[in-house]
Scaffold this active site. Structure first.
Site, PDB file in Angstrom:
ATOM      1  N   GLY A  44       0.812  -1.041  -0.128  1.00 21.25           N
ATOM      2  CA  GLY A  44       0.004   0.108   0.015  1.00 21.25           C
ATOM      3  C   GLY A  44       0.765   1.150  -0.065  1.00 21.25           C
ATOM      4  N   GLU A  99       4.400   4.119   6.062  1.00 23.61           N
ATOM      5  CA  GLU A  99       3.109   3.094   6.095  1.00 23.61           C
ATOM      6  C   GLU A  99       2.097   3.867   5.242  1.00 23.61           C
ATOM      7  OE1 GLU A  99       1.583   0.719   6.167  1.00 23.61           O
ATOM      8  OE2 GLU A  99       1.446  -0.321   8.113  1.00 23.61           O
ATOM      9  N   ASP A 100       1.247   3.198   4.680  1.00 20.85           N
ATOM     10  CA  ASP A 100      -0.060   3.778   3.978  1.00 20.85           C
ATOM     11  C   ASP A 100      -0.929   4.174   5.007  1.00 20.85           C
ATOM     12  OD1 ASP A 100      -0.772   1.372   4.650  1.00 20.85           O
ATOM     13  OD2 ASP A 100      -1.491   0.817   2.815  1.00 20.85           O
ATOM     14  N   ASP A 103      -4.596   1.830  11.157  1.00 20.46           N
ATOM     15  CA  ASP A 103      -6.000   1.494  11.332  1.00 20.46           C
ATOM     16  C   ASP A 103      -6.160   1.167  12.940  1.00 20.46           C
ATOM     17  OD1 ASP A 103      -8.659   1.208  10.892  1.00 20.46           O
ATOM     18  OD2 ASP A 103      -8.485  -0.762  10.042  1.00 20.46           O
ATOM     19  N   LYS A 131      -6.476   6.263  11.196  1.00 13.09           N
ATOM     20  CA  LYS A 131      -7.899   6.389  11.473  1.00 13.09           C
ATOM     21  C   LYS A 131      -7.762   6.159  13.176  1.00 13.09           C
ATOM     22  CE  LYS A 131      -9.521   3.475   7.749  1.00 13.09           C
ATOM     23  NZ  LYS A 131     -10.167   2.357   7.267  1.00 13.09           N
ATOM     24  N   PHE A 152     -13.578   2.851   4.714  1.00 12.50           N
ATOM     25  CA  PHE A 152     -12.584   2.227   3.884  1.00 12.50           C
ATOM     26  C   PHE A 152     -12.165   2.889   2.710  1.00 12.50           C
ATOM     27  CE2 PHE A 152     -11.099  -0.793   0.930  1.00 12.50           C
ATOM     28  CZ  PHE A 152      -9.995  -1.332   1.639  1.00 12.50           C
ATOM     29  N   VAL A 153     -10.852   3.226   2.723  1.00  5.89           N
ATOM     30  CA  VAL A 153     -10.287   4.125   1.652  1.00  5.89           C
ATOM     31  C   VAL A 153      -9.468   3.541   0.579  1.00  5.89           C
ATOM     32  CG1 VAL A 153     -10.598   6.445   3.033  1.00  5.89           C
ATOM     33  CG2 VAL A 153      -8.495   4.884   2.979  1.00  5.89           C
ATOM     34  N   ASP A 159      -5.460  -0.254  -1.879  1.00  9.99           N
ATOM     35  CA  ASP A 159      -6.423  -1.190  -2.834  1.00  9.99           C
ATOM     36  C   ASP A 159      -7.648  -1.173  -2.382  1.00  9.99           C
ATOM     37  OD1 ASP A 159      -5.393  -2.941  -0.571  1.00  9.99           O
ATOM     38  OD2 ASP A 159      -6.529  -4.592  -1.886  1.00  9.99           O
ATOM     39  N   ARG A 165      -5.426   0.866  -7.043  1.00 12.42           N
ATOM     40  CA  ARG A 165      -4.139   1.443  -6.399  1.00 12.42           C
ATOM     41  C   ARG A 165      -3.608   2.529  -7.220  1.00 12.42           C
ATOM     42  NH1 ARG A 165      -2.241  -2.181  -2.355  1.00 12.42           N
ATOM     43  NH2 ARG A 165      -2.588  -4.297  -2.767  1.00 12.42           N
TER      44      ARG A 165
END
Ligand code: 5GP
Length: 174
Positions: A44, A99-100, A103, A131, A152-153, A159, A165
């Site tokens: 990600g 990191e992407d 969560d 988040k 959820f993004v 993805d 992506r």
């Protein structure tokens, strides 16, 4: 921090680019005179990594690792598996994990423990998205792109069932 309201997240290409430039300058200031070693968490974070390293005007090195993701599910299983390890040693290095999205914090907590055991000189985290309302484990984020609400993004490297992506923006809309 970024809040879109109405349960939707929409972050434009321009907003992402501007935020990453600011993060790059902050990282340059903090690591001036050093040579940071950036660790990209695949898959990600690959686009964020590519843009972030070009926004950091310092000599640096980088590497990649991969951890198990949610697969095609949108909720975490709570178990993290290292799929691909780093190629380079990190002992004595100024390591910055890229990191992407953070969560629950489970993935980042796992990575921090894994890399800390290899005795880097320092270990910090850059995350594009967070988040906070979903957090199960408190984890440090030293450089954060955007704080978002619980949705959820996908897009910009993240993805949706392995697709999307390549979208240049981040969205939570179907
Ligand atoms: P955590 O372990 O913090 O619960 O989750 C971290 C990982 O879950 C992220 O690196 C990412 O792969 C995935 N993830 C969490 N939230 C989202 C989301 O909203 N969209 C996508 N595409 N992946 C997510």
């Amino acid at each position: 921090m970024f809040r879109s309201g109405a349960g939707r997240v929409q972050i434009s290409q321009e907003q992402i680019a501007a935020r990453i430039q600011a993060l790059g300058q902050e990282i340059k200031r903090d690591y001036e005179g050093q040579e940071p070693h950036l660790v990209c968490v695949l898959n990600g974070a690959f686009i964020f990594m590519a843009d972030l390293v070009r926004a950091i005007d310092l000599p640096l090195t980088l590497d990649f690792l991969a951890v198990s993701s949610y697969g095609n599910a949108e909720k975490t299983s709570g178990e993290v598996e290292l799929i691909k390890d780093l190629r380079l040693p990190i002992a004595g290095r100024q390591v910055l994990i890229v990191e992407d999205i953070v969560d629950t914090g489970i993935t980042l907590n796992y990575l921090l423990r894994l890399l800390e055991a290899r005795q880097p000189a320092s270990l910090r985290v850059a995350a594009l998205l967070s988040k906070p309302s979903r957090r199960q484990i408190e984890v440090p984020i030293h450089y954060l792109g955007f704080e978002i609400e619980d949705a959820f993004v996908y897009g910009y490297g993240l993805d949706r069932a392995q697709r999307d992506r390549n979208l240049p923006f981040i969205t939570s809309q179907a």
